[in-house]
Design a protein around this motif. Sequence first.
Motif, PDB file in Angstrom:
ATOM      1  N   GLU A  30       0.808  -1.223   0.000  1.00  0.00           N
ATOM      2  CA  GLU A  30       0.000   0.000   0.000  1.00  0.00           C
ATOM      3  C   GLU A  30       0.840   1.271   0.000  1.00  0.00           C
ATOM      4  O   GLU A  30       0.407   2.309  -0.498  1.00  0.00           O
ATOM      5  N   THR A  67      -4.265  -6.223  -6.779  1.00  0.00           N
ATOM      6  CA  THR A  67      -5.306  -5.990  -7.770  1.00  0.00           C
ATOM      7  C   THR A  67      -5.411  -7.178  -8.715  1.00  0.00           C
ATOM      8  O   THR A  67      -4.527  -8.035  -8.784  1.00  0.00           O
ATOM      9  N   GLN A  68      -6.518  -7.204  -9.456  1.00  0.00           N
ATOM     10  CA  GLN A  68      -6.695  -8.264 -10.452  1.00  0.00           C
ATOM     11  C   GLN A  68      -5.572  -8.220 -11.481  1.00  0.00           C
ATOM     12  O   GLN A  68      -5.070  -9.265 -11.921  1.00  0.00           O
ATOM     13  N   GLU A  69      -5.163  -7.030 -11.878  1.00  0.00           N
ATOM     14  CA  GLU A  69      -4.083  -6.903 -12.870  1.00  0.00           C
ATOM     15  C   GLU A  69      -2.786  -7.528 -12.356  1.00  0.00           C
ATOM     16  O   GLU A  69      -2.097  -8.247 -13.082  1.00  0.00           O
ATOM     17  N   ARG A  70      -2.451  -7.260 -11.094  1.00  0.00           N
ATOM     18  CA  ARG A  70      -1.218  -7.829 -10.546  1.00  0.00           C
ATOM     19  C   ARG A  70      -1.319  -9.335 -10.406  1.00  0.00           C
ATOM     20  O   ARG A  70      -0.357 -10.061 -10.651  1.00  0.00           O
ATOM     21  N   LEU A 107      -9.019 -13.459  -7.162  1.00  0.00           N
ATOM     22  CA  LEU A 107      -8.539 -12.392  -6.296  1.00  0.00           C
ATOM     23  C   LEU A 107      -8.988 -12.630  -4.857  1.00  0.00           C
ATOM     24  O   LEU A 107      -8.224 -12.437  -3.907  1.00  0.00           O
ATOM     25  N   ARG A 115      -6.427 -13.211  -1.595  1.00  0.00           N
ATOM     26  CA  ARG A 115      -6.571 -12.323  -0.446  1.00  0.00           C
ATOM     27  C   ARG A 115      -6.802 -13.135   0.824  1.00  0.00           C
ATOM     28  O   ARG A 115      -6.225 -12.853   1.872  1.00  0.00           O
ATOM     29  N   GLU A 126     -13.670  -4.917  -4.934  1.00  0.00           N
ATOM     30  CA  GLU A 126     -13.142  -3.570  -4.741  1.00  0.00           C
ATOM     31  C   GLU A 126     -11.931  -3.612  -3.813  1.00  0.00           C
ATOM     32  O   GLU A 126     -12.030  -4.056  -2.667  1.00  0.00           O
ATOM     33  N   VAL A 127     -10.809  -3.155  -4.318  1.00  0.00           N
ATOM     34  CA  VAL A 127      -9.572  -3.146  -3.546  1.00  0.00           C
ATOM     35  C   VAL A 127      -9.441  -1.808  -2.836  1.00  0.00           C
ATOM     36  O   VAL A 127      -9.478  -0.748  -3.477  1.00  0.00           O
TER      37      VAL A 127
END
Length: 965
Positions: free
Chosen positions: A118, A174-177, A231, A235, A505-506
Motif C-alpha cells: 500500500e 489488484t486483479q491486474e497484478r 482475487l 486475499r 473492490e480493492v
Amino acid sequence: MKWTLALRTLAPAAAIALAGCATTAPAPVMDTGTHVATMAAEEPDQAGAASLDELIAAVDIPYETFTLDNGLTTIVHTDRKSPLVGVTVYYRVGSKHEPRGSTGFAHLFEHIMFTGSENVENFDIPLEAAGSTSTNGSTSYDRTNYVETVPTGALDLALMMEADRMGYLLGAVTQERLDNQRGVVQNEKRQGDNSPYGLLSYRINEGLLPVGHPYRHSVIGSMADLSAASLEDVRQWFIDNYGPNNVVLALTGDIDAETARPMVERWFGAIPEGREVVQFDAQPVTLAEPIYDEMTDQVPQELIVRAWTGPDMQHPDAVPLQVGMYILGGLNSSRLDNALVRGEEVATSVSAGYQAYEQIGFAQSFVQVRPDATREEAMALMDAEYDRMLTEGPTQDELTRATTQIASSLIGGLERIGGFGGKGSILAEGMLYTGNPGFYRTELERMAELTPEDVRAAMQRWLSRPAYTLTIVPGERTLDGAMMGGWGDEHLNPAPEPDTGSDFEVTRTGPEIALPTPAPVGELTFPEVERAELSNGIPVFLARRTSVPKVSLAMVFDAGSVVDPAGAYGTHETMIDMLSEGTETRSALDIAIESETLGASISVNAGAESSTASLTTLSPNLGASLDLMADIVRNPAFEADALERVRSQRLAAIAQETSSPGSMASRAFGPLIFGEAHPYAYASTAGDAAAVEALSAADLAAEHAEWIRPETARITVVGDVTMEELVAALEASFGDWQSDGTAVPAKTVDQATPAPQTQIVVVDRPNSPSSYLMMGRITPLSGWEPGQEALELANEVIGSGFLSRLNQDLRETRGWTYGIGSSIPMRNGPRNIVVQTQVQADRTADSIRVVLDQMEAFPATDPVDDVELQRVTDGNIRNLPNRYETNGQVLGALLGNQNAGRDIRYQMQLPALYGAVDAGDINAAAARYLQPDGFTVVVIGDRSVVEPQLEALGMPVTYIDADSL
C-alpha cells in the motif's frame, strides 16, 4: 521465487548433469595501493588436516532474540566486517499448507508480495536505488522467505518495506497484478518442464506419496489451480497465513540487538497478530512393495532414480542418513562413483543425497547410464552398493571425510551475512523449524558423535524399506507437464474453473507511511593486493582476508578452448578434464580421498580464453592442499582407461547440450555471428563429438605440454594467509617447475567476423511448451578499454537485472517469460551483445518484436529517465560493498581485472567512474552499441507452433534440425 525455487539441505549437494530442473524436491542431488614484493622461499607449514572438532569450533554464529507482543520473533547476529545488514524474513507457510484446488498458492503469493504494497509501489526500485543486493525470495514445502542485503544506512528502509507488505499488502493486490504474476509463474513452470528430465520431480512425488499428502504436490503447483486462483482466493490466503506471529525475522551484520529492537518495534509493532498457520500431519510413507516405473522423455541418456521418504530434520536418524547418503553418492570418492563410474564404467555420472525437511525427508540416488551399457548392469551395481552399505556400514575413514567436507562447506557459508544460505537463513531456519536458531550446531555436534554403526543402522532402518525406482528412457515425451504437479486426483474430480476476473473492490487497509531516506554510505573498502614472484617467474597476487579460516586460490593458464583448431573442438577441454583423473603417483580415487581428508575442493576447468586450477581449503591445510593441486596440474598420467571414462563423460556433456534448449541455442548462435572458423564459434560449448572420439592419450599429453606450463601461469589468492606463508607453500609445490625451453604457441582471437545479418534461425524441438530465444550481433568492441562504464550501465537499463526495461516489459507487464537478460560478454577479441530468454511458445514472435522495439527505442524515443539513472549510478555505488563480501567474490573481481588488463584494484575507481556518468553518456552508449540492427535470432522451439507466428516479423527465416548442432 523471483528467479528460481530453493531447497534446504545441510550437506553439499552432489552434482549431476540434469540441466534446468527448476522444480522442487525431490530433485537431483543432482577483479594503486598494490604492494609489490619478491619473496624468498621458505619451508611451508605442512599441517595435517584440521579435526572435525576444530572445524565445528570455527562454525559459530552468536545471536540474541526478542519477540514482539504480536508474536514476531527477531534474531540478531552482529558481524562488523562490512557496513552491511542482511535482512531475512521467513514465513511459516509453504506448499504443504495448500489445500486441494490451491496448489502453487504459496509460491504465487511470494511473487505477488514483490509487486508492491500500500505504501510501496514497487518493492525492488527503492531497495536497489539504496544499494541492496540479493533482493529475492523463494518458496519451499515448509516456508516462504525473502532476503535482501543492504548498506547499514538503508536498514530502516528495508524494515519499513518488509513491514508494509506484511501488514498492509491487500490494498495493493489488484486483479491486474494477480493476472500478471500468474502468467509469470506459469512461464516459470513451462521453463522447468521444457528442460531434459524436467518432469522428473513430479513423477517421483507421485510414486512416493499418496494423493493428499502435504509433500506430494509440487511447490509450483498445477496449471489448472494457478489459472483458477481468484482475487478473493489469494486475499484470503494472505489473511490466513501472513501474520507476524508466523514470522521469523533475522538481522545479521552491522547491527546489534539494542539498536535493532526499537527499529523492529517501530515498523512491525502495530501489525496485529494473525491466525496460526495450520500444520497438517505429514509422515514418511512406507510403500507396500517396491515400485519399478518407466517414462520416456526427450533426454540424452537413460537415467535411473531410486527414492524413499524418510524422517524429518529433528529425528535422530536425519543426520546419519545425510552422512550415509553423502558417502554413498555425494563424495568425489563415493561408493557409487567407485562402482559405476570408475569401476565397471557403466555410468557417466552418479549422485545421492538426503534432504531433510520439517516433517519429512527424501533419500534419492541418480545414475546416468552410459549409452554402451545397460540398465540391468547399472542397477545390479547400484543394488550391490546399497546392500553393502546397509550390511557393513561405512568405514571410519569415509565417515571422517564426509563430515569434514560438510563442516568445511558450512564454514565457507559463514562469509555471507545474508542472502540464500547466509548466516541469516541458517539462524532463521533453525528457529522456524525447531525453535532453536543454533540448530545448525546441533546437527554438527550430532555429526561429530556419529559412529559407522550409527550410520549403518539408520540406513538399514529406512533404506531396507521398499523403494520407488524410476527409469527415464530417451524417446518422445509422452507426458504433459501442464497436467502434472497438482493434487493428484484431478482424474477423479473436476479441476477448478479458470478465474475470469473479479470486480472485488480493492481498498487501503493501513495508514499512509513515507519511505525512510537511506543514510549515505561510507567509502568503499576493497582489500589491498600484495604481489610476489616465485623463483621460476610465476607471478603471485594476494588479497588477505581473515573473516574465515579458509583460502581461495586460482592458478590461471593463458589457454582455453580458443586454442582448439577448427575441427578439433573439445580437445583442450578434454585434456583439462583428464588432469583430475590420475597422476604419475596418485589415482583418481587417491586424489578424491586426499582432498576430502583435507576439507579441500580442487577443480580444473577450461574456459573460452583461459584454463583455471581452483583450490579452496582450510588455512591450516594450505601446504598439503597445494602439494596435491601441484601434482594434478604438473603430473597427469593420461592413462588409457581414464581417457575412455573421461571421453564418455564429455560425449555425455555434448549430448546434454544438444538436448537442453539454452545449450542448443548457444551451439547454433556462436557460429552464426562469429563465423564457423572463428575461435569463439564453439569455444563456449562442450566440443565436437567426432573430434573427442578421435583423441588419443598422446594427443592430450602434447596439448598439456604445449599450454599448461609456468610461462602461461599466474596465481591469485584471497583468504586467511600471509604472503610469506603463501610464497613458502607455493615454492615447495611449484617453485621447481621449469620451462622446457620451447616457445609458447600464439593464441589469436582477433580474426575477422561476418557482417551482422538480420535473420531468424529456428531449431525444431518438438513438444516444447516454451521457446528459447537467443539474439544478438557483433559490436564494434574488442577487449576492454577505459570508459566502458557508460555502456555497462546502459545495458543495465535495457536488459541486465530484474528492473531492466526488457524484464519489466516481457515479465512484469506482459507475463510472457520468467525472465530475460542481456549482456556483452567480456572477451579479449571481438565482443557481441546477446539477449536471452525463454518465452511461452504461443508468444514467440510477439516476444521477438518486443525485444527489437524496446532496444530500438533506447535512446531514440525513450532515453534513460531520472529514476533509471539514479539506480544504475548512485545505486551501484551504494551496493559495491555487497558485491565483495566473500573471498570468492573478491577473487572473481581480481581475476576479471587481470583478464581485462585493468588495474588490479579497479573496483576502488568505480564510485568515481559511476558518479561521472550522466544521462547523455548512457544514451550515447545505447545508440552506438545496443541497437538491434543486424540481429541474428535463434529460436529453439516447436516448429509447428512458431512457424505461423514468424511470418509476420518480415525477417528471413531458416529452419534446421537439432541433429545438425
